[in-house]
Enzyme design. Structure first.
Site, PDB file in Angstrom:
ATOM      1  N   SER A   7      42.049 -23.754  36.167  1.00  0.00           N
ATOM      2  CA  SER A   7      42.673 -22.532  35.652  1.00  0.00           C
ATOM      3  C   SER A   7      43.294 -21.743  36.802  1.00  0.00           C
ATOM      4  O   SER A   7      42.600 -21.160  37.642  1.00  0.00           O
ATOM      5  CB  SER A   7      41.639 -21.676  34.920  1.00  0.00           C
ATOM      6  N   HIS A  32      45.520 -25.492  33.867  1.00  0.00           N
ATOM      7  CA  HIS A  32      45.411 -24.581  32.733  1.00  0.00           C
ATOM      8  C   HIS A  32      46.070 -23.260  33.142  1.00  0.00           C
ATOM      9  O   HIS A  32      45.748 -22.692  34.186  1.00  0.00           O
ATOM     10  CB  HIS A  32      43.923 -24.384  32.421  1.00  0.00           C
ATOM     11  N   ASP A  34      47.018 -19.410  32.041  1.00  0.00           N
ATOM     12  CA  ASP A  34      46.697 -18.300  31.144  1.00  0.00           C
ATOM     13  C   ASP A  34      47.836 -17.288  31.124  1.00  0.00           C
ATOM     14  O   ASP A  34      48.012 -16.539  32.087  1.00  0.00           O
ATOM     15  CB  ASP A  34      45.430 -17.586  31.615  1.00  0.00           C
ATOM     16  N   MET A  36      49.090 -13.866  29.604  1.00  0.00           N
ATOM     17  CA  MET A  36      48.545 -12.674  28.931  1.00  0.00           C
ATOM     18  C   MET A  36      49.633 -11.626  28.824  1.00  0.00           C
ATOM     19  O   MET A  36      50.371 -11.411  29.781  1.00  0.00           O
ATOM     20  CB  MET A  36      47.387 -12.088  29.737  1.00  0.00           C
ATOM     21  N   HIS A  65      47.561 -21.650  27.857  1.00  0.00           N
ATOM     22  CA  HIS A  65      46.702 -20.850  26.974  1.00  0.00           C
ATOM     23  C   HIS A  65      47.392 -19.509  26.765  1.00  0.00           C
ATOM     24  O   HIS A  65      47.459 -18.699  27.676  1.00  0.00           O
ATOM     25  CB  HIS A  65      45.329 -20.701  27.664  1.00  0.00           C
ATOM     26  N   MET A  67      47.451 -16.032  25.553  1.00  0.00           N
ATOM     27  CA  MET A  67      46.711 -14.852  25.085  1.00  0.00           C
ATOM     28  C   MET A  67      47.743 -13.770  24.820  1.00  0.00           C
ATOM     29  O   MET A  67      47.846 -12.768  25.541  1.00  0.00           O
ATOM     30  CB  MET A  67      45.697 -14.421  26.154  1.00  0.00           C
ATOM     31  N   MET A 136      36.366 -20.291  23.372  1.00  0.00           N
ATOM     32  CA  MET A 136      36.198 -19.355  24.493  1.00  0.00           C
ATOM     33  C   MET A 136      34.700 -19.170  24.727  1.00  0.00           C
ATOM     34  O   MET A 136      33.955 -18.810  23.809  1.00  0.00           O
ATOM     35  CB  MET A 136      36.842 -17.998  24.188  1.00  0.00           C
ATOM     36  N   ASP A 174      36.399 -22.826  27.823  1.00  0.00           N
ATOM     37  CA  ASP A 174      37.117 -22.018  28.808  1.00  0.00           C
ATOM     38  C   ASP A 174      36.322 -20.743  29.075  1.00  0.00           C
ATOM     39  O   ASP A 174      36.143 -19.917  28.181  1.00  0.00           O
ATOM     40  CB  ASP A 174      38.499 -21.673  28.244  1.00  0.00           C
TER      41      ASP A 174
HETATM   42  C1  DX5 Z   1      39.882 -16.188  30.627  1.00  0.00           C
HETATM   43  C2  DX5 Z   1      40.808 -17.341  30.879  1.00  0.00           C
HETATM   44  C3  DX5 Z   1      40.214 -18.442  31.676  1.00  0.00           C
HETATM   45  C4  DX5 Z   1      39.788 -18.037  33.061  1.00  0.00           C
HETATM   46  C5  DX5 Z   1      38.524 -18.789  33.340  1.00  0.00           C
HETATM   47  O1  DX5 Z   1      40.431 -15.363  29.674  1.00  0.00           O
HETATM   48  O2  DX5 Z   1      41.228 -17.907  29.657  1.00  0.00           O
HETATM   49  O3  DX5 Z   1      41.025 -19.597  31.709  1.00  0.00           O
HETATM   50  O4  DX5 Z   1      40.719 -18.310  34.071  1.00  0.00           O
HETATM   51  O5  DX5 Z   1      38.018 -18.355  34.538  1.00  0.00           O
HETATM   52  P1  DX5 Z   1      36.569 -18.764  35.055  1.00  0.00           P
HETATM   53  O6  DX5 Z   1      36.495 -20.255  35.081  1.00  0.00           O
HETATM   54  O7  DX5 Z   1      36.524 -18.124  36.378  1.00  0.00           O
HETATM   55  O8  DX5 Z   1      35.576 -18.172  34.079  1.00  0.00           O
HETATM   56 ZN    ZN Z   2      42.280 -19.831  29.589  1.00  0.00          ZN
END
Ligand code: DX5
Ligand code: ZN
Length: 215
Positions: A7, A32, A34, A36, A65, A67, A136, A174
């Site tokens: 990630s 991965h 993210d 947002m 991903h 969000m 999640m 995740d």
């Molecule tokens: C959180 C993200 C994750 C995040 C995970 O909302 O979707 O992908 O980067 O981070 P770790 O592995 O540090 O919990």
């Molecule tokens: Zn994620």
């Protein structure tokens, strides 16, 4: 099947190329990403411009991903970038149906994400469309959180739901994955693992080895 997705949220953005190349060389299976929007979750991470930069830094598959409240707005550019898989949240306004349909129509793999408090049965109407069910294991929106209690039970419930439906949808987890929490997630049925801090915090090659050894 087992897949380790790094990630990028946990990478050092001042040294993004260095960190991505290190994770690449350490043998992660995918990245991965993210995205947002500051609405679906309070934080803003980055948009498709940064995904474009990331795409240039690796030949590994990109697992995006979203969000965001309006995933449809992001899909044309992700398709153009050759993104392999895009996951959208069950909890978005209006529901995930239109986005899942558009992801599949664009030839990308679709994933459905369930927040910690969303029951696994919510995925039932979408099983035919999705190649991945992302559970999640922390509240979405930031990295470095602790794996939520009850996550392994939820993974097990999702596994039995999928088996009962004859579905070969892969369970991805995740949030809060470490060498300590990974064995439980794997044993209960997760086969795609997202890890941020546990990959990018410290020595990336050693971290990846520790995660692989953990299963
Ligand atoms: C959180 C993200 C994750 C995040 C995970 O909302 O979707 O992908 O980067 O981070 P770790 O592995 O540090 O919990
Ligand atoms: Zn994620």
């Amino acid at each position: 099947m087992f897949e380790l997705c790094a990630s990028i949220l946990a990478a050092d953005f001042a040294n993004l190329e260095r960190d991505m190349r290190a994770a690449n060389a350490a043998g992660v299976d995918a990245f991965h990403i993210d995205v947002m929007d500051g609405h679906f979750v309070p934080a803003i991470s980055f948009g498709t411009g940064m995904v474009r930069t990331m795409e240039r830094l690796t030949t590994k598959p990109l697992d995006v991903h979203l969000m965001v409240e309006k995933p449809l707005d992001f899909l044309p550019e992700l398709e153009e970038l050759g993104v392999k898989r895009v996951s959208v949240h069950y909890e978005i306004p209006g529901g995930p149906e239109a986005a899942l349909r558009a992801i599949c129509a664009a030839g990308m793999q679709a994933g459905l994400v369930l927040n910690p408090e969303t029951p696994v049965e919510s995925a039932l109407p979408y099983l035919a469309q999705i190649s991945q069910l992302l559970l999640m294991t922390v509240h979405p929106g930031r990295g470095g959180q602790v794996y939520l209690p009850g996550s392994n039970e939820k993974i097990a419930a999702a596994k039995s739901l999928l088996q009962g439906q004859g579905s070969n949808t892969v369970i991805q987890v995740d949030g809060g994955i470490t060498p300590g929490t990974l064995p439980g997630a794997y044993a209960t049925g997760a086969r795609s693992i997202v890890a941020g801090s546990a990959v990018f915090g410290g020595k990336i090659d050693e971290n990846v080895k520790m995660l692989r050894v953990a299963i």
